[in-house]
Motif scaffolding. Structure first.
Motif, PDB file in Angstrom:
ATOM      1  N   ASP A 145       0.859  -1.279   0.069  1.00  0.00           N
ATOM      2  CA  ASP A 145      -0.074   0.003  -0.127  1.00  0.00           C
ATOM      3  C   ASP A 145       0.877   1.104  -0.039  1.00  0.00           C
ATOM      4  OD1 ASP A 145      -2.576  -1.190  -0.112  1.00  0.00           O
ATOM      5  OD2 ASP A 145      -2.488  -1.539   2.231  1.00  0.00           O
ATOM      6  N   HIS A 146       1.882   1.258   0.794  1.00  0.00           N
ATOM      7  CA  HIS A 146       2.777   2.362   0.657  1.00  0.00           C
ATOM      8  C   HIS A 146       3.354   2.646  -0.658  1.00  0.00           C
ATOM      9  CE1 HIS A 146       3.174   1.109   5.002  1.00  0.00           C
ATOM     10  NE2 HIS A 146       3.015   2.528   5.244  1.00  0.00           N
ATOM     11  N   LEU A 147       3.950   1.520  -1.396  1.00  0.00           N
ATOM     12  CA  LEU A 147       4.279   1.659  -2.858  1.00  0.00           C
ATOM     13  C   LEU A 147       3.133   2.095  -3.615  1.00  0.00           C
ATOM     14  CD1 LEU A 147       7.192   0.947  -3.597  1.00  0.00           C
ATOM     15  CD2 LEU A 147       6.159  -1.348  -4.816  1.00  0.00           C
ATOM     16  N   CYS A 148       1.881   1.798  -3.480  1.00  0.00           N
ATOM     17  CA  CYS A 148       0.835   2.095  -4.356  1.00  0.00           C
ATOM     18  C   CYS A 148       0.884   3.597  -4.306  1.00  0.00           C
ATOM     19  CB  CYS A 148      -0.431   1.409  -4.130  1.00  0.00           C
ATOM     20  SG  CYS A 148      -0.118  -0.198  -4.557  1.00  0.00           S
ATOM     21  N   LYS A 149       1.192   4.392  -3.460  1.00  0.00           N
ATOM     22  CA  LYS A 149       0.528   5.585  -3.216  1.00  0.00           C
ATOM     23  C   LYS A 149       1.720   6.646  -3.924  1.00  0.00           C
ATOM     24  CE  LYS A 149      -1.583   4.946   1.226  1.00  0.00           C
ATOM     25  NZ  LYS A 149      -1.406   5.080   2.680  1.00  0.00           N
ATOM     26  N   GLU A 150       3.116   5.907  -4.045  1.00  0.00           N
ATOM     27  CA  GLU A 150       4.031   6.629  -4.929  1.00  0.00           C
ATOM     28  C   GLU A 150       4.018   6.982  -6.220  1.00  0.00           C
ATOM     29  OE1 GLU A 150       6.347   8.449  -2.831  1.00  0.00           O
ATOM     30  OE2 GLU A 150       5.304   7.911  -1.028  1.00  0.00           O
ATOM     31  N   PRO A 151       4.428   7.752  -6.919  1.00  0.00           N
ATOM     32  CA  PRO A 151       4.576   8.014  -8.396  1.00  0.00           C
ATOM     33  C   PRO A 151       5.449   6.829  -8.716  1.00  0.00           C
ATOM     34  CG  PRO A 151       5.228  10.158  -7.343  1.00  0.00           C
ATOM     35  CD  PRO A 151       5.067   9.241  -6.081  1.00  0.00           C
ATOM     36  N   PHE A 152       5.107   6.066  -9.808  1.00  0.00           N
ATOM     37  CA  PHE A 152       5.640   4.727 -10.155  1.00  0.00           C
ATOM     38  C   PHE A 152       6.173   4.753 -11.426  1.00  0.00           C
ATOM     39  CE2 PHE A 152       5.989   0.364 -11.321  1.00  0.00           C
ATOM     40  CZ  PHE A 152       6.513  -0.262 -10.285  1.00  0.00           C
ATOM     41  N   LEU A 153       7.448   4.395 -11.576  1.00  0.00           N
ATOM     42  CA  LEU A 153       8.009   4.421 -13.013  1.00  0.00           C
ATOM     43  C   LEU A 153       7.876   2.786 -13.395  1.00  0.00           C
ATOM     44  CD1 LEU A 153      11.154   6.349 -11.990  1.00  0.00           C
ATOM     45  CD2 LEU A 153       8.959   7.307 -12.673  1.00  0.00           C
ATOM     46  N   MET A 154       7.204   2.774 -14.718  1.00  0.00           N
ATOM     47  CA  MET A 154       6.873   1.388 -15.198  1.00  0.00           C
ATOM     48  C   MET A 154       7.419   1.062 -16.428  1.00  0.00           C
ATOM     49  SD  MET A 154       5.140  -1.448 -14.740  1.00  0.00           S
ATOM     50  CE  MET A 154       3.402  -1.593 -13.831  1.00  0.00           C
ATOM     51  N   ARG A 155       7.939   0.055 -16.727  1.00  0.00           N
ATOM     52  CA  ARG A 155       8.426  -0.533 -17.786  1.00  0.00           C
ATOM     53  C   ARG A 155       7.403  -0.820 -19.218  1.00  0.00           C
ATOM     54  NH1 ARG A 155      13.187  -3.686 -18.809  1.00  0.00           N
ATOM     55  NH2 ARG A 155      12.473  -3.396 -21.137  1.00  0.00           N
ATOM     56  N   GLU A 156       7.936  -0.638 -20.286  1.00  0.00           N
ATOM     57  CA  GLU A 156       6.743  -0.496 -21.445  1.00  0.00           C
ATOM     58  C   GLU A 156       6.084  -1.682 -21.574  1.00  0.00           C
ATOM     59  OE1 GLU A 156      10.117  -2.812 -23.198  1.00  0.00           O
ATOM     60  OE2 GLU A 156      10.053  -1.402 -21.759  1.00  0.00           O
ATOM     61  N   GLN A 157       4.768  -1.622 -22.349  1.00  0.00           N
ATOM     62  CA  GLN A 157       3.857  -2.651 -22.716  1.00  0.00           C
ATOM     63  C   GLN A 157       4.703  -3.775 -23.302  1.00  0.00           C
ATOM     64  OE1 GLN A 157       0.830  -4.264 -21.514  1.00  0.00           O
ATOM     65  NE2 GLN A 157       0.245  -2.284 -21.618  1.00  0.00           N
TER      66      GLN A 157
ATOM     67  N   LEU B 225      12.320  10.829  -9.471  1.00  0.00           N
ATOM     68  CA  LEU B 225      10.977  11.171 -10.125  1.00  0.00           C
ATOM     69  C   LEU B 225       9.753  10.081  -9.532  1.00  0.00           C
ATOM     70  CD1 LEU B 225      12.256  11.545 -13.878  1.00  0.00           C
ATOM     71  CD2 LEU B 225      11.413  13.588 -12.359  1.00  0.00           C
ATOM     72  N   GLY B 226      10.410   9.185  -8.772  1.00  0.00           N
ATOM     73  CA  GLY B 226       9.454   8.285  -8.531  1.00  0.00           C
ATOM     74  C   GLY B 226      10.243   6.834  -7.679  1.00  0.00           C
ATOM     75  N   VAL B 227       9.329   5.774  -7.729  1.00  0.00           N
ATOM     76  CA  VAL B 227      10.103   4.387  -7.184  1.00  0.00           C
ATOM     77  C   VAL B 227       9.502   3.511  -8.432  1.00  0.00           C
ATOM     78  CG1 VAL B 227       9.452   5.134  -4.860  1.00  0.00           C
ATOM     79  CG2 VAL B 227       7.741   3.865  -6.006  1.00  0.00           C
ATOM     80  N   SER B 228      10.256   2.320  -8.026  1.00  0.00           N
ATOM     81  CA  SER B 228      10.026   1.393  -9.210  1.00  0.00           C
ATOM     82  C   SER B 228      10.162   0.028  -8.704  1.00  0.00           C
ATOM     83  CB  SER B 228      10.651   1.696 -10.548  1.00  0.00           C
ATOM     84  OG  SER B 228      10.385   0.709 -11.543  1.00  0.00           O
ATOM     85  N   ILE B 229       9.760  -1.044  -9.606  1.00  0.00           N
ATOM     86  CA  ILE B 229      10.140  -2.416  -9.351  1.00  0.00           C
ATOM     87  C   ILE B 229      11.228  -2.941 -10.583  1.00  0.00           C
ATOM     88  CG2 ILE B 229       9.179  -4.770  -9.047  1.00  0.00           C
ATOM     89  CD1 ILE B 229       6.654  -3.657  -7.770  1.00  0.00           C
ATOM     90  N   VAL B 230      11.996  -3.368  -9.938  1.00  0.00           N
ATOM     91  CA  VAL B 230      13.096  -3.921 -11.271  1.00  0.00           C
ATOM     92  C   VAL B 230      13.606  -5.554 -10.775  1.00  0.00           C
ATOM     93  CG1 VAL B 230      13.788  -1.581 -11.982  1.00  0.00           C
ATOM     94  CG2 VAL B 230      14.942  -2.888 -10.221  1.00  0.00           C
TER      95      VAL B 230
END
Length: 314
Positions: free
Chosen positions: A193-205, A244-249
């Motif tokens: 839930d903490h992660l979901c509230k932050e600006p997230f940087l996502m990989r492309e489709q 700029l945000g957080v991410s999952i890698v």
């Protein structure tokens, strides 16, 4: 038995080598440079091959070279023909306790962080082999698998294809990251839930990492606040470092890609369990060097990379 005479028209082995260079380098100019030939020479040989099979090998669209279906079939045949000679060369070399030949790999972007560390010790064992490594996104690598040019392909989520086989090779834990000065980096315990509230940087489709993240979020009935979409792990890492945000890698991007100012966030629901797979076309005959590499991948190569993951506590 009916015997084809097409081989009498297709031309020399050198023409087939030029064909593969054009295909692998994506154009006449790049192939000519790689082969130390002039562009007119390469163009002329491609025209001769096209005339021999009675169809154009490629088309040009806005300076982009795209192989036709007939061209792709000839590329596949050229690989088989040249690999036959490579197998003979490798077999003769093996008799003299040597390993020679060409190993061809096509891998998705994220795996480029660990693949060189896998290849290094193997190439030290067999210094006379050549390696051709193609790096692309998942869709590009799937297309190369369909063409069947390379010996092996590396995916985190391999395509479901009756003409391919695979082995699970390596753990690929997906972890949350932030800049070391980010407020979340000061917390010892976090939830999704903490992660979901932050600006997230996502990989492309189409990215394997994105596919794993989206599957995980569905299982958790959660959604992220996606601020930016990017086509490379390096772009994501630098954007996270810029605040700029957080991410999952993939943890491999930290193990081998350098952590700089990045920290792993202690999100209790993470890491996301994922795995790397070596995939190959079942319609392509494996060379001697490919067989040796697959054996290495399943033994000391796998253990080498797993040890690095354990050392970095992923």
């Amino acid at each position: 038995m009916k015997t084809s005479r097409l081989h009498a028209h297709i031309g020399t082995l050198r023409q087939l080598e030029i064909l593969l260079a054009v295909h692998d380098h994506g154009g006449i100019s790049a192939a000519a440079k790689a082969l130390y030939l002039t562009q007119p020479t390469v163009s002329m040989q491609m025209k001769k091959l096209g005339d021999a099979i009675g169809a154009p090998l490629y088309r040009m669209n806005q300076r982009q070279l795209t192989f036709t279906d007939e061209g792709i079939e000839l590329v596949k045949t050229a690989v088989e023909v040249l690999d036959s000679f490579a197998r003979l060369d490798s077999t003769l070399s093996k008799m003299n306790e040597l390993k020679m030949g060409t190993l061809r790999l096509a891998v998705v972007n994220t795996s480029q962080y660990f693949i060189p560390h896998l290849l290094g010790p193997f190439c030290q064992q067999f210094p006379d082999i050549d390696v051709q490594l193609k790096v692309g996104n998942r869709e590009q690598t799937i297309e190369r698998l369909r063409q069947g040019v390379e010996d092996f392909y590396v995916f985190s989520h391999p395509p479901q294809d009756n003409d391919s086989d695979s082995i699970e090779f390596l753990d690929n834990p997906l972890v949350a990251i932030a800049h070391q000065d980010h407020p979340l980096s000061k917390r010892k315990r976090l939830s999704l839930d903490h992660l979901c509230k932050e600006p997230f940087l996502m990989r492309e489709q189409g990215s394997g990492t994105r596919h794993a993240i989206e599957e995980f979020l569905r299982s958790q009935n959660k959604s992220l606040s996606v601020k930016m979409t990017m086509e490379s792990n390096e772009a994501i890492k630098h954007s996270v470092m810029s605040g700029l945000g957080v991410s999952i890698v993939s943890a491999h991007t930290l193990t081998y890609g350098g952590q700089s100012d990045l920290v792993r966030l202690p999100v209790k629901e993470l890491p996301i369990d994922s795995h790397w797979f070596f995939v190959w076309s079942t319609t392509k005959r494996r060379t001697v060097i490919a067989e040796s590499f697959l054996e290495y991948v399943q033994t000391e190569g796998r253990e080498l990379l797993q040890r690095e993951l354990r050392r970095n506590k992923f």
